[in-house]
Design a protein around this motif. Structure first.
Motif, PDB file in Angstrom:
ATOM      1  N   THR A  15       0.831  -1.206   0.000  1.00  0.00           N
ATOM      2  CA  THR A  15       0.000   0.000   0.000  1.00  0.00           C
ATOM      3  C   THR A  15       0.863   1.251   0.000  1.00  0.00           C
ATOM      4  N   ALA A  16       1.849   1.289   0.888  1.00  0.00           N
ATOM      5  CA  ALA A  16       2.722   2.458   0.977  1.00  0.00           C
ATOM      6  C   ALA A  16       3.626   2.585  -0.245  1.00  0.00           C
ATOM      7  N   LYS A  17       3.961   1.459  -0.853  1.00  0.00           N
ATOM      8  CA  LYS A  17       4.896   1.483  -1.981  1.00  0.00           C
ATOM      9  C   LYS A  17       4.355   2.277  -3.163  1.00  0.00           C
TER      10      LYS A  17
ATOM     11  N   ASN B  33      10.773   6.904  -0.163  1.00  0.00           N
ATOM     12  CA  ASN B  33       9.883   5.763  -0.003  1.00  0.00           C
ATOM     13  C   ASN B  33      10.701   4.485  -0.105  1.00  0.00           C
ATOM     14  N   ALA B  34      10.896   3.812   1.028  1.00  0.00           N
ATOM     15  CA  ALA B  34      11.662   2.565   1.071  1.00  0.00           C
ATOM     16  C   ALA B  34      10.750   1.370   1.303  1.00  0.00           C
ATOM     17  N   SER B  35       9.514   1.471   0.844  1.00  0.00           N
ATOM     18  CA  SER B  35       8.526   0.415   1.074  1.00  0.00           C
ATOM     19  C   SER B  35       8.753  -0.784   0.157  1.00  0.00           C
ATOM     20  N   LEU B  36       8.275  -1.948   0.609  1.00  0.00           N
ATOM     21  CA  LEU B  36       8.489  -3.208  -0.103  1.00  0.00           C
ATOM     22  C   LEU B  36       7.209  -4.035  -0.107  1.00  0.00           C
ATOM     23  N   GLU B  37       6.914  -4.665  -1.212  1.00  0.00           N
ATOM     24  CA  GLU B  37       5.665  -5.411  -1.334  1.00  0.00           C
ATOM     25  C   GLU B  37       5.571  -6.575  -0.350  1.00  0.00           C
ATOM     26  N   ASN B  38       6.682  -7.213  -0.066  1.00  0.00           N
ATOM     27  CA  ASN B  38       6.641  -8.416   0.773  1.00  0.00           C
ATOM     28  C   ASN B  38       6.942  -8.139   2.235  1.00  0.00           C
TER      29      ASN B  38
ATOM     30  N   ILE C 209      -6.771   2.727  -2.735  1.00  0.00           N
ATOM     31  CA  ILE C 209      -6.639   1.731  -1.684  1.00  0.00           C
ATOM     32  C   ILE C 209      -6.728   0.329  -2.292  1.00  0.00           C
ATOM     33  N   VAL C 210      -5.711  -0.459  -2.070  1.00  0.00           N
ATOM     34  CA  VAL C 210      -5.698  -1.830  -2.584  1.00  0.00           C
ATOM     35  C   VAL C 210      -6.397  -2.732  -1.567  1.00  0.00           C
ATOM     36  N   GLU C 211      -7.498  -3.326  -1.983  1.00  0.00           N
ATOM     37  CA  GLU C 211      -8.293  -4.123  -1.054  1.00  0.00           C
ATOM     38  C   GLU C 211      -7.715  -5.542  -0.956  1.00  0.00           C
ATOM     39  N   THR C 212      -6.584  -5.616  -0.260  1.00  0.00           N
ATOM     40  CA  THR C 212      -5.905  -6.913  -0.112  1.00  0.00           C
ATOM     41  C   THR C 212      -6.430  -7.699   1.081  1.00  0.00           C
TER      42      THR C 212
END
Length: 208
Positions: free
Chosen positions: A28-30, A49-54, A200-203
């Motif tokens: 979401t932050a990525k 932005n140092a966000s990561l999907e996993n 917003i990704v509805e994960t």
């Protein structure tokens, strides 16, 4: 193209590279385009932005060391939990313990670093995610970190805020220029992108 057609109120000038804010979160932050937003809001300090999907609370320390530690942030905005819903459902105590351990690690890296914890998105009003967010808020309180409820970004009206702040500056109330950039307002500006773009990704739809 700017993400927003308005300028955010002025932030105190930050001249040193070490006075950097880092956004560290999951998928979401990525997707938040921090460079574009910093320009659109008129930030005069740097945000990376140092966000990561996993990203999960289980691998947070390793991932932070790999992706963000070298940035030597003065302030850190953390959003972790979207990949930990099943862990929280089965063992909330372990989730809390891992989160507390991560905060301790961050403080060992830089004891003066300001830390803000952000709740995770809950588009389906999941009870599990709601409980997780309450735990994250409690952790922030116990560890003397700031807390940002992402729902505040959804309800925020930046244009009105900008107009009010502009008026205060015109009449001489410039106290915001004497303090470091507030993490709450920084997070609100960044996460408002998700709602303004309906991004917003509805994960978490399957969470109960």
């Amino acid at each position: 193209m700017k993400a927003f057609d308005f300028d955010f109120y002025r932030f105190p000038k930050v001249e040193k590279a070490k006075d950097m804010t880092v956004l560290f979160g999951g998928s979401t932050a990525k997707v938040i385009p921090v460079a574009e937003l910093c320009k659109s809001f008129g930030f005069n300090f740097k945000v990376e932005n140092a966000s990561l999907e996993n990203l999960s609370i289980k691998n947070a320390k390793v991932q932070f060391k790999h992706a963000a530690e070298s940035l030597k942030a003065e302030a850190l905005i953390v959003q972790i939990g979207e990949n930990d819903i099943e862990l929280f459902k089965s063992n909330p105590t372990e989730f809390d313990s891992l989160y507390l351990d991560f905060i301790s690690y961050l403080k060992s890296v830089n004891s003066k670093m300001r830390i803000q914890l952000v709740s995770i998105c809950n588009p389906t009003a999941s009870q599990t995610i709601g409980d997780m967010n309450r735990h994250i808020k409690a952790i922030a309180s116990s560890e003397r970190c700031e807390f940002f409820n992402i729902e505040s970004a959804k309800l925020w009206k930046p244009c009105s805020t900008t107009a009010a702040a502009s008026f205060l500056y015109r009449v001489g109330f410039d106290s915001q220029l004497t303090v470091k950039h507030p993490l709450y307002d920084t997070a609100k500006a960044l996460f408002s992108y998700l709602y303004s773009e309906n991004a917003i990704v509805e994960t978490h739809r399957n969470a109960s």
